[in-house]
Design an enzyme around this catalytic site. Sequence first.
Site, PDB file in Angstrom:
ATOM      1  N   TYR A  15       0.819  -1.057  -0.022  1.00 28.61           N
ATOM      2  CA  TYR A  15      -0.103  -0.038   0.071  1.00 28.61           C
ATOM      3  C   TYR A  15       0.808   1.136  -0.028  1.00 28.61           C
ATOM      4  O   TYR A  15       1.791   1.341   0.501  1.00 28.61           O
ATOM      5  CB  TYR A  15      -0.662   0.041   1.333  1.00 28.61           C
ATOM      6  CG  TYR A  15      -2.113  -0.894   1.173  1.00 28.61           C
ATOM      7  CD1 TYR A  15      -3.312  -0.453   0.647  1.00 28.61           C
ATOM      8  CD2 TYR A  15      -2.016  -2.230   1.823  1.00 28.61           C
ATOM      9  CE1 TYR A  15      -4.427  -1.483   0.686  1.00 28.61           C
ATOM     10  CE2 TYR A  15      -2.984  -3.250   1.550  1.00 28.61           C
ATOM     11  CZ  TYR A  15      -4.044  -2.746   1.206  1.00 28.61           C
ATOM     12  OH  TYR A  15      -5.095  -3.727   1.244  1.00 28.61           O
ATOM     13  N   CYS A  16       0.485   2.446  -0.761  1.00 28.66           N
ATOM     14  CA  CYS A  16       1.134   3.521  -0.802  1.00 28.66           C
ATOM     15  C   CYS A  16      -0.005   4.687  -0.771  1.00 28.66           C
ATOM     16  O   CYS A  16      -0.860   4.605  -1.282  1.00 28.66           O
ATOM     17  CB  CYS A  16       1.633   3.785  -2.146  1.00 28.66           C
ATOM     18  SG  CYS A  16       2.946   2.697  -2.737  1.00 28.66           S
ATOM     19  N   PHE A  17       0.515   5.731  -0.021  1.00 26.92           N
ATOM     20  CA  PHE A  17      -0.326   6.832   0.402  1.00 26.92           C
ATOM     21  C   PHE A  17       0.109   8.119   0.281  1.00 26.92           C
ATOM     22  O   PHE A  17       1.242   8.344   0.382  1.00 26.92           O
ATOM     23  CB  PHE A  17      -0.969   6.684   1.984  1.00 26.92           C
ATOM     24  CG  PHE A  17      -1.644   5.357   2.331  1.00 26.92           C
ATOM     25  CD1 PHE A  17      -3.050   5.269   2.297  1.00 26.92           C
ATOM     26  CD2 PHE A  17      -0.879   4.514   2.911  1.00 26.92           C
ATOM     27  CE1 PHE A  17      -3.623   4.039   2.640  1.00 26.92           C
ATOM     28  CE2 PHE A  17      -1.418   3.408   3.213  1.00 26.92           C
ATOM     29  CZ  PHE A  17      -2.640   2.846   2.990  1.00 26.92           C
TER      30      PHE A  17
END
Length: 421
Positions: A15-17
Amino acid sequence: MLSSLSRMAAAPPSYCFVAFPPCSKDGLVVFGKNSARPRDEVQEVVYFAAAEHDPGSKVECTYIEIEQVPKTHAVVLSRPSWLWGAEMGANEHGVCVANEAVVTREPASESEALLGMDLVRLGLERGATAKEALDVIVALLEEHGQGGNYYEDGSSCHTFQSAFLIVDRNEAWILETSGKYWAAEKITEGVKCICNQLSLTTKIDAEHPELRNYVKSQGWWNGDSDFNFSEVFSLADGHLACCSGRESLEKQGGDVSAQAMIDVLRDKDSGVCVDSESFLTTASIVSVLPQDPSFPCIHYFTGTPDPSRSIFKPFIFVDDVKLVPKVQSPSFGNDDPAKKIPRFQEKPDRRHELYKAHEWARSLLENDQDKGQKLMRIMLDLEKQGLEAMEDILSRTEILDPAEVVDLFYDCVDTELKFFK
């Protein structure tokens, strides 16, 4: 064994944010990534200074050699220690890039070319803004293509297409690719998340010049309906909404900070922090990029697996920053099984000193809960001191003295190791 191999065929659930004002606090852009990779893979944190290169020189990436550029920027990278590129990292100009392996309706190439992870590093070394890094990545994709084994595995070739989150102090770009074709969306506000599935729909701000002609020629789009990148390129059953972590960040209501991002990356219940039979979050990063360029960008790395049992240690780019061998894996030079053909015939011990200490702490947590919990409390307190010291730097009016932070990451790693001992 077969079921575990078929699970490995799915893209690892990283996951990347990114959060922009008004969702993030005090005019900060906050970036974060959990890198989900095969459980036993070691990630190291490495720094490369800015450099000038002779005309005509080459750079050896994980599998192929390409033309070098005259000047490369200073970069700090978190990377699987057997390869050249990186899962995620930052450069001296406040650009951050993270990579996601994705599966599209086009099979990824097994032929050795650039890995998505090589493109992360190349974008950081050659791009002084997010848009420049994007332009670098798509030009190299056009010239060299993407392909080759994503894992250090001699028995099977695991191949994926790539998606990227590319961020600087002013904007972010979500770049999604299939072969050499690509589309990108520009983000300047709110919270965005990408994971191991395509997410671009009809809002496309840049694209490969032949993209629409190509998908028409394949019969994937008739040209009459709105062009939706995910719908066109995803496998029929493969397109699900991802990103449980985004709601957590949106709930912060304008207060997304480094700590809030760290909390999201540590969340196992949401699935953002991966700990499964095949995959583990093997390393994490959080970066804080002040929109006011007179303040430094601050990058926090774990350098160890499972952020819920790791601490985030700050790094700031300054000249002559002190190198940290204790988070660097041993180097095997040309004898490295990743460099010999056929590749990966054996797996050397790539554990660095911090990784080994962390393994010891993990067994303590599992076998002696009281001692383990106590150690974890001490570690989190250490992390909190680091976060508060960095907040102080970002609230000052005077310019940061580089001498104050030249040993910053080194000292944090050193202190962490002392606690483990």
